[in-house]
Design an enzyme around this catalytic site. Structure first.
Site, PDB file in Angstrom:
ATOM      1  N   GLY A   1      -0.405 -42.871 -49.089  1.00 33.90           N
ATOM      2  CA  GLY A   1      -0.031 -41.521 -49.523  1.00 33.90           C
ATOM      3  C   GLY A   1       0.921 -40.814 -48.578  1.00 33.90           C
TER       4      GLY A   1
ATOM      5  CB  CYS B   1      -6.672 -41.031 -54.807  1.00 33.11           C
ATOM      6  SG  CYS B   1      -6.926 -42.006 -53.299  1.00 33.11           S
ATOM      7  CB  THR B   2      -8.834 -46.240 -56.152  1.00 34.28           C
ATOM      8  OG1 THR B   2      -8.028 -46.577 -55.007  1.00 34.28           O
ATOM      9  CG2 THR B   2      -8.043 -46.520 -57.420  1.00 34.28           C
ATOM     10  CG  HIS B   3      -9.486 -44.230 -50.718  1.00 28.84           C
ATOM     11  ND1 HIS B   3      -8.398 -44.973 -51.100  1.00 28.84           N
ATOM     12  CD2 HIS B   3      -9.898 -44.737 -49.531  1.00 28.84           C
ATOM     13  CE1 HIS B   3      -8.140 -45.876 -50.170  1.00 28.84           C
ATOM     14  NE2 HIS B   3      -9.036 -45.760 -49.202  1.00 28.84           N
TER      15      HIS B   3
ATOM     16  CB  CYS C   1      -3.614 -48.366 -54.765  1.00 30.66           C
ATOM     17  SG  CYS C   1      -2.783 -47.137 -53.743  1.00 30.66           S
TER      18      CYS C   1
ATOM     19  CG  ASP D   1      -6.802 -49.243 -52.306  1.00 33.84           C
ATOM     20  OD1 ASP D   1      -5.794 -48.581 -52.608  1.00 33.84           O
ATOM     21  OD2 ASP D   1      -7.794 -48.725 -51.755  1.00 33.84           O
ATOM     22  CB  SER D   2      -3.861 -48.330 -49.060  1.00 30.56           C
ATOM     23  OG  SER D   2      -4.815 -47.387 -49.523  1.00 30.56           O
TER      24      SER D   2
HETATM   25  N1  DGL Z   1      -6.338 -45.557 -52.858  1.00 28.21           N
HETATM   26  C1  DGL Z   1      -5.019 -45.022 -52.874  1.00 28.21           C
HETATM   27  C2  DGL Z   1      -4.715 -44.390 -54.249  1.00 28.21           C
HETATM   28  O1  DGL Z   1      -5.372 -44.662 -55.236  1.00 28.21           O
HETATM   29  C3  DGL Z   1      -4.553 -44.063 -51.827  1.00 28.21           C
HETATM   30  C4  DGL Z   1      -4.980 -44.088 -50.428  1.00 28.21           C
HETATM   31  C5  DGL Z   1      -3.841 -44.061 -49.440  1.00 28.21           C
HETATM   32  O2  DGL Z   1      -3.235 -42.991 -49.223  1.00 28.21           O
HETATM   33  O3  DGL Z   1      -3.568 -45.139 -48.923  1.00 28.21           O
HETATM   34  O4  DGL Z   1      -3.785 -43.637 -54.360  1.00 28.21           O
END
Ligand code: DGL
EC number: 5.1.1.3
Length: 265
Positions: free
Chosen positions: A44, A192-194, A75, A11-12
């Site tokens: 993003g 978004c996984t966050h 992600c 992931d990021s």
């Molecule tokens: N976790 C990422 C997702 O699922 C996005 C977070 C980012 O912008 O890096 O899209």
């Protein structure tokens, strides 16, 4: 496939941990390498071409170093931008994370669904195609959030995040007449996984109750199906966490639950 497969989760930042914890629960036999490309966070804010140019070569290095049996792209922003390029470049199986529009629209009773993702995810043609193909007549509202992933990172790292900042990102998801339970949004896709990191706060801040769709359990089932049956018990190899910025994670007590209680190197 070896008895104790290695799964690389990418992931990021820390958002992919919400996918990792479901995969670990489904496959306690595996060894886990979690890689956060925090040097390029937030994804993003990047264009599709920038993400392809970043992720394809980086994934080649990660595959050469860690020799995973399977890679989870945890992600949405990455998955809707680069997945076909990764599959064309490497033979290892990839499991992606894409907005769960089909199940959300299938279950919505009011036929009003919102998709909360990064600005990049909601713009991508991949996401637009999911809506064209799977909205099943629902009115789908795309909400591109500029800051929510950053707020989730901050909250998990112990920084105070104000309710008002979370609510500002969330508010556009709530569409329709607040007084009419048959004519307002009833389902929100966490694209978004966050965002599941903030779920308890989002539930509390929501103007009315909705169903939140988190694809992580479905991703874990897919990973398990691809790996096939296992019989060697729990892997004793622990887990690793790597930041591309080379910072030390220093979050072990917070992170351990996402790794199913394993020691994280
Ligand atoms: N976790 C990422 C997702 O699922 C996005 C977070 C980012 O912008 O890096 O899209």
């Amino acid at each position: 496939m070896t008895n104790s497969p290695t799964i690389l989760v990418f992931d990021s930042g820390l958002g992919g941990l919400t996918v990792l914890r479901e995969v670990v629960a489904a496959r306690p036999d595996a060894h886990y390498t979690y890689v956060a490309d925090d040097a390029f966070f937030p994804y993003g804010h990047h264009s599709e071409d920038e993400i392809i140019a970043r992720v394809v070569p980086l994934m080649g290095e990660l595959i050469a170093t860690h020799k995973p049996d399977l890679v989870v792209i945890a992600c949405n922003t990455m998955s809707v931008s680069v997945m076909s390029h990764l599959r064309a470049a490497y033979r290892v199986p990839f499991v992606g994370t894409v907005p769960a529009i089909k199940p959300a629209c299938a279950q919505s009773k009011t036929r009003r669904v919102s998709v909360l993702g990064t600005k990049a995810t909601v713009k991508r043609e991949y996401t637009q195609a999911l809506i064209r193909d799977h909205s099943q007549g629902c009115e789908v509202t795309l909400v591109g959030s500029p800051e929510l992933a950053t707020l989730a990172e901050a909250a998990l790292s112990g920084t105070t995040v104000d309710d008002s900042d979370i609510f500002a990102e969330l508010k556009p998801c709530f569409v329709g007449n607040p007084e009419d339970t048959t004519a307002r949004t009833d389902t929100i896709v966490l694209a978004c996984t966050h965002y599941p990191l903030l779920l308890d706060r989002m539930e509390r801040l929501a103007p009315w109750p909705v169903q939140w769709i988190d694809p992580a359990p479905a991703i874990a089932r897919r990973v398990s199906d691809l790996l096939g049956p296992y019989g060697c018990g729990i892997a004793q190899t622990g887990a690793e966490m790597i930041f591309t910025s080379n910072r030390a994670h220093g979050l072990s007590a917070t992170l351990t639950p996402f790794f199913g209680g394993r020691a994280v190197a």
